[in-house]
Design an enzyme around this catalytic site. Sequence first.
Site, short mmCIF file in Angstrom:
data_model
loop_
_atom_site.label_atom_id
_atom_site.label_comp_id
_atom_site.label_asym_id
_atom_site.label_seq_id
_atom_site.Cartn_x
_atom_site.Cartn_y
_atom_site.Cartn_z
N GLU A 1 27.45 -2.95 -4.65
CA GLU A 1 26.74 -1.59 -5.16
C GLU A 1 25.57 -1.83 -4.71
O GLU A 1 24.58 -2.26 -5.80
CB GLU A 1 26.97 -1.10 -6.42
CG GLU A 1 28.59 -0.86 -6.89
CD GLU A 1 29.25 0.08 -5.98
OE1 GLU A 1 28.55 1.13 -5.53
OE2 GLU A 1 30.60 0.27 -6.05
N CYS B 1 18.70 3.39 -7.99
CA CYS B 1 19.14 3.27 -6.46
C CYS B 1 19.26 4.61 -5.81
O CYS B 1 19.32 4.63 -4.45
CB CYS B 1 20.38 2.39 -6.45
SG CYS B 1 21.79 3.17 -7.30
#
Length: 475
Positions: free
Chosen positions: A229, A263
């Site tokens: 990720e 993010c």
Amino acid sequence: MAVMEVRNPRSGEMDYRFDPTSAAEVEAKAKKARDAQRAWFSGGLERRIAILKKWAESLGRHAADITAALSVDTGRTRISHEELGAVEHFIHGYCEAAPQVLAQPFRKFSHNDEIVFKTTLVPYPLVGVISPWNFPLVLSFIDAIPALVAGAAVMIKPSEVTPRFVEPLQRSIDEVPELAGIITLVRGAAETGQAVVANSDAIVFTGSIATGRKIAVAAAQAFIPAFLELGGKDPAVVLAGSDLARAATSILRSAIYNTGQVCYAIERVYVDASVHDDFVAELLRQAATLRRSFAAGDGGHYGPFIFEAQGAIVETQLQDAVARGAKILSGGKVETVGGAIWLDPTIVTDVDHTMKIMTEETFGPVVPVMKFKTVEEAARLVNDSVFGLSGAVFGPDTHTAGDFATLMEAGGVSINDTELQRGMMFDGEKTAFKMSGMGGSRYGATSILRYVRKRALIANEGGIKPLTELAEIEA
């Protein structure tokens, strides 16, 4: 290994020290975890659920200590409480979903009802988790909880930038004897992380593309699956006819939340030229209402940078943008006050894709705004990126915005809002596009299945083929 010193993001002082876990210690802990995992899995799902719920109660009893340490680690309080609440939510949500997700009934072959089979789900014995500093607790367990429910043991290495919360967290685990060896926490930097990869049967990493590449290589050499990720450079598009106040609020909220150290924060904005100036004016008006939070409960909206190096990264991007012709309309000054590194909400215009601020992950409270003339141009700009984590689009209605959303090369696109994927933890799936990740969806209840291998048990309840069937036939 040398003692590691840790900086306090609010004072700038190195006020915490810890002994990192050595590679030899990681190896020993991994062996104990594998030994414990056999009973963890063989005891059955119902037992695992009961133990994890018991741990959730222990987390509640240790909540004050965990959130206090996490607040020191990160320099923010409200989000630290949100993190603990999210982990408790993960436990209950995955425990509720697991019986259905993991159910595997006997079935018959579609072409031969004398053959019955069942798929059995066999967890990876030890799942390693390497988590980052921006959400230290949540990103340690967003993947660990479904792995635990699946029957795996987990070894978690939080970031060495934010290690304080590990001590009270460990006390909550120790209060549940059945979790001994099942949840293993280790601390350290790259050497410890390398040892976790080397001693795991599957690895999950959340962090930068650069480090993700290294972990992918190490995992490939070890022949274990890697679930990565990675970073984002999430775009937002504001089409003509959009509610500009709504768009400005949603985009600013995303860009400023956790001081932009997210993010999936909106990090670049594309606005139809016909509404560009009005949108920027609204963005500036709303940004002016936000203020620094110097202490818990003071009503401030954003804190200092968590990681000392991040301020310098953002400052470099802003300097590069200005050198190439960008205009900073608000904020823009990275400054140190009382040891803390601050940047106020920064609105930047006259930007383009020659600038780092539009192409590299920023991880700071910056909103660069670029105008476009046609929908085709907007789609080209949005997709001109190595990132494909998520994004957002605003339009006059859901249909118009939704049509544009289908053009975006991203794993999750919010329509007339931002970050809607945060709320679909158990309800839907999404994967990262391009270099923002690999390895299947961490969203959706079925993410439990990332941590199992599938073994088919096949029984013939009828006759078997005779040897005469081996005889050759004429051409």
